[in-house]
Scaffold this motif. Structure first.
Motif, PDB file in Angstrom:
ATOM      1  N   PHE A  19       0.855  -1.186   0.000  1.00 56.55           N
ATOM      2  CA  PHE A  19       0.000   0.000   0.000  1.00 56.55           C
ATOM      3  C   PHE A  19       0.889   1.233   0.000  1.00 56.55           C
ATOM      4  O   PHE A  19       1.969   1.225   0.609  1.00 56.55           O
ATOM      5  N   PRO A  20       0.460   2.304  -0.656  1.00 57.66           N
ATOM      6  CA  PRO A  20       1.201   3.573  -0.537  1.00 57.66           C
ATOM      7  C   PRO A  20       1.257   4.001   0.929  1.00 57.66           C
ATOM      8  O   PRO A  20       0.303   3.797   1.695  1.00 57.66           O
ATOM      9  N   THR A  21       2.357   4.591   1.329  1.00 58.70           N
ATOM     10  CA  THR A  21       2.517   5.009   2.727  1.00 58.70           C
ATOM     11  C   THR A  21       1.419   5.966   3.156  1.00 58.70           C
ATOM     12  O   THR A  21       0.949   5.927   4.307  1.00 58.70           O
ATOM     13  N   GLU A  22       0.972   6.843   2.252  1.00 58.14           N
ATOM     14  CA  GLU A  22      -0.087   7.798   2.582  1.00 58.14           C
ATOM     15  C   GLU A  22      -1.373   7.079   2.992  1.00 58.14           C
ATOM     16  O   GLU A  22      -2.088   7.512   3.900  1.00 58.14           O
ATOM     17  N   VAL A  23      -1.671   5.964   2.314  1.00 57.55           N
ATOM     18  CA  VAL A  23      -2.866   5.182   2.651  1.00 57.55           C
ATOM     19  C   VAL A  23      -2.695   4.514   4.017  1.00 57.55           C
ATOM     20  O   VAL A  23      -3.625   4.494   4.845  1.00 57.55           O
ATOM     21  N   LEU A  24      -1.523   3.974   4.266  1.00 62.85           N
ATOM     22  CA  LEU A  24      -1.262   3.328   5.555  1.00 62.85           C
ATOM     23  C   LEU A  24      -1.389   4.317   6.716  1.00 62.85           C
ATOM     24  O   LEU A  24      -1.890   3.968   7.789  1.00 62.85           O
ATOM     25  N   ILE A  25      -0.942   5.548   6.507  1.00 67.07           N
ATOM     26  CA  ILE A  25      -1.060   6.576   7.555  1.00 67.07           C
ATOM     27  C   ILE A  25      -2.524   6.848   7.868  1.00 67.07           C
ATOM     28  O   ILE A  25      -2.918   6.971   9.036  1.00 67.07           O
ATOM     29  N   GLN A  26      -3.357   6.914   6.829  1.00 63.31           N
ATOM     30  CA  GLN A  26      -4.783   7.142   7.052  1.00 63.31           C
ATOM     31  C   GLN A  26      -5.422   5.967   7.784  1.00 63.31           C
ATOM     32  O   GLN A  26      -6.286   6.152   8.656  1.00 63.31           O
ATOM     33  N   ILE A  27      -5.007   4.742   7.443  1.00 62.98           N
ATOM     34  CA  ILE A  27      -5.539   3.565   8.127  1.00 62.98           C
ATOM     35  C   ILE A  27      -5.129   3.589   9.604  1.00 62.98           C
ATOM     36  O   ILE A  27      -5.944   3.341  10.498  1.00 62.98           O
ATOM     37  N   ALA A  28      -3.863   3.885   9.867  1.00 66.70           N
ATOM     38  CA  ALA A  28      -3.377   3.924  11.250  1.00 66.70           C
ATOM     39  C   ALA A  28      -4.096   5.011  12.052  1.00 66.70           C
ATOM     40  O   ALA A  28      -4.422   4.806  13.229  1.00 66.70           O
ATOM     41  N   GLU A  29      -4.347   6.157  11.430  1.00 65.23           N
ATOM     42  CA  GLU A  29      -5.066   7.232  12.123  1.00 65.23           C
ATOM     43  C   GLU A  29      -6.479   6.796  12.468  1.00 65.23           C
ATOM     44  O   GLU A  29      -6.991   7.097  13.555  1.00 65.23           O
ATOM     45  N   PHE A  30      -7.138   6.084  11.542  1.00 65.62           N
ATOM     46  CA  PHE A  30      -8.491   5.572  11.812  1.00 65.62           C
ATOM     47  C   PHE A  30      -8.469   4.590  12.978  1.00 65.62           C
ATOM     48  O   PHE A  30      -9.306   4.653  13.885  1.00 65.62           O
ATOM     49  N   ILE A  31      -7.509   3.679  12.972  1.00 63.14           N
ATOM     50  CA  ILE A  31      -7.408   2.691  14.046  1.00 63.14           C
ATOM     51  C   ILE A  31      -7.202   3.368  15.398  1.00 63.14           C
ATOM     52  O   ILE A  31      -7.751   2.943  16.422  1.00 63.14           O
ATOM     53  N   THR A  34     -10.301   4.065  17.537  1.00 63.31           N
ATOM     54  CA  THR A  34     -11.213   2.963  17.797  1.00 63.31           C
ATOM     55  C   THR A  34     -10.902   2.312  19.139  1.00 63.31           C
ATOM     56  O   THR A  34      -9.802   2.474  19.673  1.00 63.31           O
ATOM     57  N   PRO A  35     -11.872   1.567  19.720  1.00 66.81           N
ATOM     58  CA  PRO A  35     -11.588   0.830  20.962  1.00 66.81           C
ATOM     59  C   PRO A  35     -10.465  -0.187  20.745  1.00 66.81           C
ATOM     60  O   PRO A  35     -10.305  -0.719  19.654  1.00 66.81           O
ATOM     61  N   ARG A  36      -9.710  -0.441  21.778  1.00 70.56           N
ATOM     62  CA  ARG A  36      -8.583  -1.386  21.745  1.00 70.56           C
ATOM     63  C   ARG A  36      -7.592  -1.023  20.644  1.00 70.56           C
ATOM     64  O   ARG A  36      -6.982  -1.896  19.999  1.00 70.56           O
ATOM     65  N   SER A  37      -7.431   0.257  20.409  1.00 66.66           N
ATOM     66  CA  SER A  37      -6.540   0.706  19.339  1.00 66.66           C
ATOM     67  C   SER A  37      -5.083   0.336  19.612  1.00 66.66           C
ATOM     68  O   SER A  37      -4.318   0.084  18.688  1.00 66.66           O
ATOM     69  N   GLN A  38      -4.694   0.272  20.885  1.00 68.60           N
ATOM     70  CA  GLN A  38      -3.290   0.028  21.211  1.00 68.60           C
ATOM     71  C   GLN A  38      -2.821  -1.342  20.703  1.00 68.60           C
ATOM     72  O   GLN A  38      -1.788  -1.462  20.046  1.00 68.60           O
ATOM     73  N   ARG A  42      -0.248  -2.067  17.547  1.00 66.69           N
ATOM     74  CA  ARG A  42       0.986  -2.830  17.733  1.00 66.69           C
ATOM     75  C   ARG A  42       1.122  -3.900  16.644  1.00 66.69           C
ATOM     76  O   ARG A  42       2.197  -4.090  16.074  1.00 66.69           O
ATOM     77  N   ARG A  43       0.028  -4.600  16.351  1.00 67.52           N
ATOM     78  CA  ARG A  43       0.065  -5.609  15.282  1.00 67.52           C
ATOM     79  C   ARG A  43       0.289  -4.936  13.930  1.00 67.52           C
ATOM     80  O   ARG A  43       0.992  -5.469  13.067  1.00 67.52           O
ATOM     81  N   PHE A  44      -0.311  -3.775  13.745  1.00 67.62           N
ATOM     82  CA  PHE A  44      -0.140  -3.008  12.508  1.00 67.62           C
ATOM     83  C   PHE A  44       1.357  -2.708  12.284  1.00 67.62           C
ATOM     84  O   PHE A  44       1.888  -2.892  11.189  1.00 67.62           O
ATOM     85  N   CYS A  45       2.019  -2.243  13.333  1.00 69.21           N
ATOM     86  CA  CYS A  45       3.430  -1.856  13.215  1.00 69.21           C
ATOM     87  C   CYS A  45       4.359  -3.056  13.049  1.00 69.21           C
ATOM     88  O   CYS A  45       5.526  -2.891  12.665  1.00 69.21           O
TER      89      CYS A  45
END
Length: 392
Positions: A19-31, A34-38, A42-45
């Protein structure tokens, strides 16, 4: 927060969808919202180095430190011992909100001070722990130049007000400050000044009553919350609110049921002197003590109050029962400018549901008399049942 990671722990894989990094940043910001975001972040990273670089800022932005050994893992990562290998990434600079309010004995005075030193660069919100925040933490706190919210209300160790003011005087972005109930509120004549943009102040503890009429409040103070005060009897409250600066600038006043010894010397006529006051939150039975009810005196009109929130009663007994008809009379007289009436769950026994429609009708009659410009400043309109009991 089960674990904090650094780049050396990231798993790499030869087979994954790019995925383009810009898209990943938007996904991470959305996460992150959300509840249990931490745990999810961590799994995302851990997916790859690219995903790590896109998500690590959000992982550390608002660390959740209330479960298990999450605080120990966090501090070992953000502020490791001097002998540890130096990290290439300043993880502390990603922290924007640090809430240590749930800690009991996990930290120490020195560790809290060291942690503040590591996260100072972009820290915007800090809530101090009860037993591991002391005067030693004021020096690193003074370097948190981005801080806009500082919560010290549960701090147990007494800290001199003059020392705190000296430490935070240079925090030009600080807007909200909650002081501990262990503090002695006095004016010792020192040269220390309040932060220039401080607008919201919560105070507990003891007052130097003789100094309150000339006490130097923050120059741009608009909202004052009195919560956990040891003695807030009528003369003390009047000394605070009769202060010339308070009378001219205060727009919001909150009085919490946790204050002690309120109105033991009788009712007060102080509210009409607060000429800029537009928002008021008080325990429902204090309507009597502030002479708002029964609302029959045409000389006692609180013309500036637009928003009124009523919370659980201050007294547990039934000596100050509120008749809904009395509140309706007040909405036509002493409270004739109120356009928003909030009722907390703790008031529902005093204001039964059968009277809500009638009260709402009178509030809307007040609304009809207001201009659009006046209504634009309101947080809500009409009668509203609040979701929960306010916590200071």
């Amino acid at each position: 927060m089960s674990k904090f990671i650094d780049p050396s722990e990231v798993m790499t894989s030869r087979r994954y969808v790019h995925f383009p990094t810009e898209v990943l940043i938007q996904i991470a910001e959305f996460i992150s919202n959300t509840p249990r975001s931490q745990a999810t972040l961590r799994r995302f990273c851990s997916v790859s180095r690219q995903w790590y670089s896109a998500g690590i800022e959000f992982l550390y932005c608002r660390p959740q430190l209330h479960q298990g050994n999450s605080f120990l893992l966090f501090t070992n990562t953000v502020c490791p011992s001097i002998r540890s290998r130096e990290r290439k990434v300043d993880l502390g600079s990603f922290v924007q909100e640090l809430n240590l309010g749930s800690l009991v004995h996990q930290s120490s005075n020195s560790l809290t001070a060291r942690l503040l030193g590591r996260v100072k660069k972009n820290l915007r919100t800090f809530i101090a722990p009860r037993v591991s925040f002391s005067i030693n933490s004021l020096a690193p706190l003074a370097k948190c130049k981005e801080l806009s919210y500082l919560g010290l209300d549960i701090v147990a160790e007494p800290i001199p007000l003059s020392a705190l003011k000296k430490a935070i005087s240079g925090l030009d972005k600080l807007e909200t400050l909650t002081l501990p109930s262990s503090m002695f509120i006095t004016d010792d004549g020192s040269a220390e000044v309040w932060p220039s943009n401080l607008e919201n102040l919560q105070i507990g503890g003891r007052f130097d009553v003789g100094k309150m009429s000339s006490f130097r409040w923050p120059p741009n103070l608009h909202s004052l919350t009195l919560c956990g005060c040891e003695n807030l009897d009528t003369p003390v409250l009047e000394k605070i609110l009769f202060n010339e600066q308070i009378r001219a600038t205060l727009t919001r006043l909150v009085i919490h049921p946790s204050n002690r010894e309120m109105f033991e010397a009788g009712p007060s006529e102080v509210l009409p002197t607060l000429i800029a006051l537009t928002s008021l939150r008080i325990p429902i039975d204090l309507l009597h003590h502030f002479l708002i009810i029964p609302g029959l005196d045409p000389m006692s009109v609180f013309t500036s109050i637009r928003e009124l929130e009523l919370t659980a009663p201050y007294h547990d007994d039934s000596s100050d029962l509120i008749a809904p008809d009395d509140l309706c009379v007040a909405l036509k007289s002493t409270l004739s400018e109120v356009c928003y009436l909030g009722i907390s769950p703790g008031c529902l026994k005093r204001i039964p549901e059968a009277s809500h429609a009638k009260l709402d009708e009178w509030v809307w009659e007040n609304i009809d008399k207001c201009s659009e410009e006046e209504l634009d400043c309101l947080s809500d309109m009409g009668l509203v049942i609040m979701d929960s009991e306010p916590i200071c």
